[in-house]
Design an enzyme around this catalytic site. Structure first.
Site, PDB file in Angstrom:
ATOM      1  CB  THR A 151      50.506  -6.126  -5.587  1.00 62.42           C
ATOM      2  OG1 THR A 151      50.893  -5.722  -4.603  1.00 62.42           O
ATOM      3  CG2 THR A 151      49.074  -6.102  -5.926  1.00 62.42           C
ATOM      4  CE  LYS A 184      49.023  -4.842  -2.094  1.00 64.78           C
ATOM      5  NZ  LYS A 184      48.929  -3.858  -2.299  1.00 64.78           N
ATOM      6  CB  THR A 195      50.086   1.436   5.487  1.00 62.40           C
ATOM      7  OG1 THR A 195      50.971   1.442   4.755  1.00 62.40           O
ATOM      8  CG2 THR A 195      50.985   0.484   6.673  1.00 62.40           C
ATOM      9  CD  GLU A 275      56.493  -0.621  -5.813  1.00 62.74           C
ATOM     10  OE1 GLU A 275      55.734  -1.783  -6.246  1.00 62.74           O
ATOM     11  OE2 GLU A 275      56.812   0.424  -6.201  1.00 62.74           O
ATOM     12  CG  ASN A 398      55.838   2.163  -8.718  1.00 61.87           C
ATOM     13  OD1 ASN A 398      55.028   2.372  -8.546  1.00 61.87           O
ATOM     14  ND2 ASN A 398      57.361   1.846  -8.404  1.00 61.87           N
ATOM     15  CB  SER A 403      52.241  -1.777 -19.651  1.00 66.41           C
ATOM     16  OG  SER A 403      53.063  -1.231 -19.069  1.00 66.41           O
TER      17      SER A 403
END
Length: 403
Positions: A151, A184, A195, A275, A398, A403
């Site tokens: 993702t 992932k 997880t 991230e 995040n 969007s």
């Protein structure tokens, strides 16, 4: 170095149109046997996705022949219709593979609260089945599957662990068996029991009870000790498939050891790709009263946004560490606050609850990996929890996820 590294497995990853980017988004992993042993560890989040509900029931008999995974949508909080979509997905896989829907495990990842586009997903499954039989899939299928479950990941996460063994009737004792895997995850990394999404495979000869116990032992000290952002997903799933194709019978301890090595590698890869992260941080608590106490203290630090932002700023602010340690209740982790020692990258910046070596001796900008050690002086137990720093990029990514 993928789920197809062990004998007896095929995999594929295709683009079905679930992602707006056109990237691969449907993966299929098939166990060709001779065994069809399976185990799974699933999220402990009370709000869990339809595929988690399905997989929990399907794997309860310790058997599975295939796992189908999609990115581009979590199929979580989608009501009875979402569960029906999961059921339909499993039935479709079962039809094209000539197996039972109850032997198909389902995983989804992506945005919560949105139903999956079923025509595209089912067409993607058909394409994945075709890809399974492509001669090139033996070398590319596992990698394609790892790509398809991504993702916000920037790189696929895969692993292979090879062990020596001996198969019945073998004269030279030189047989090998292995564990392969993919995972992932780059955010919502704060599991209870499991997880993100991960599929592990092995060609060892094991029974369902052994597989389940070994998987739970492996995830407990690896995936369960990755705490990137304190947010637990609705879809966390770790699946183990065992084909027995190597013919090598292994002991529970041997299986647990190999699975733990594989899970540890994947867990570290998840943290490395977290991230927006610029540092990977290992918080180790030593000399705790017991292991649970050590984990509780380490997790209190890894979930401190003040600590994580300090690391991002290359500031070894040990005051933020000890203040987080102090939030753990005494009945959970007994210790004397005036005995605490804290080291950052080998420099003891806090000694006996007070000032230690000058913090200027710690150069966090010199490397990506940071190691924090907290000595409670309250026992002999040790535990490590991995996290990462909190950066501008994490907030940006995040803030715009849906969007």
């Amino acid at each position: 170095m993928t789920v197809t590294s062990p004998q007896g497995f095929r995999a594929a990853g295709v683009a079905a149109g679930l992602k707006s980017t056109g990237a691969q988004d449907v993966a299929l992993v098939v166990n060709d046997g001779p065994l069809d042993v399976a185990a799974a560890v699933l999220t402990s989040n009370r709000v869990f996705a339809a595929p988690v509900a399905w997989t929990r029931q399907a794997v309860s008999d310790g058997r599975a022949t295939a796992v189908v995974l999609n990115s581009g949508g979590a199929n979580a909080c989608t009501g009875p219709e979402g569960f029906a979509d999961t059921h339909r997905t499993a039935e479709h896989v079962a039809d094209v593979l000539s197996t039972s829907a109850g032997d198909v495990l389902v995983c989804s990842t992506g945005l919560i609260g949105v139903r999956l586009p079923m025509p595209e997903l089912l067409a993607g499954i058909d394409a994945a089945v075709v890809a399974l039989d492509d001669p090139s899939s033996a070398t590319t299928g596992g990698g394609d599957a790892a790509l398809a479950i991504m993702t916000t990941d920037t790189v696929p996460k895969t692993v292979e662990v090879v062990r020596e063994g001996s198969a019945p009737g073998s004269l030279d004792g030189g047989a090998t068996w292995s564990v392969g895997g993919m995972a992932k995850g780059a955010g919502m990394l704060a599991p209870g029991l499991a997880t993100m999404l991960s599929v592990l495979t092995t060609d060892a000869v094991v029974d369902a009870e052994t597989a389940d116990a070994a998987l739970r032992a492996a995830t407990r000290t690896t995936f369960d000790r990755v705490d990137s952002d304190g947010c637990m997903s609705t879809n966390d799933t770790v699946i183990l498939l065992a084909s027995g194709a190597s013919g090598v019978e292994v002991t529970p301890a041997e299986l647990t050891d190999a699975l733990t090595e594989a899970c540890a590698s994947l867990a570290r890869q998840l943290v490395a790709d977290a991230e927006g992260a610029s540092h990977e941080v290992a918080v180790t608590v030593v000399n705790a009263s017991d292991e649970d106490a050590a984990v509780a203290v380490a997790r209190a630090v890894t979930r401190s946004n003040l600590f994580k932002t300090a690391i991002f700023g290359n500031d070894p602010n040990w005051g933020r560490i000890v203040s987080a340690v102090g939030t753990v209740p005494e009945d959970v982790a007994p210790f004397d606050a005036l005995a605490l020692d804290v080291s950052v990258n080998g420099v003891q910046v806090c000694r006996a609850g007070g000032v230690g070596e000058p913090r200027e001796l710690v150069d966090l900008a010199a490397g990506r990996e940071v190691r924090v050690e907290i000595d409670l002086h309250a026992g002999t137990a040790t535990a490590t929890v991995w996290t990462n720093d909190l950066t501008h990029d994490y907030v940006h990514e995040n803030s715009a996820y849906s969007s």
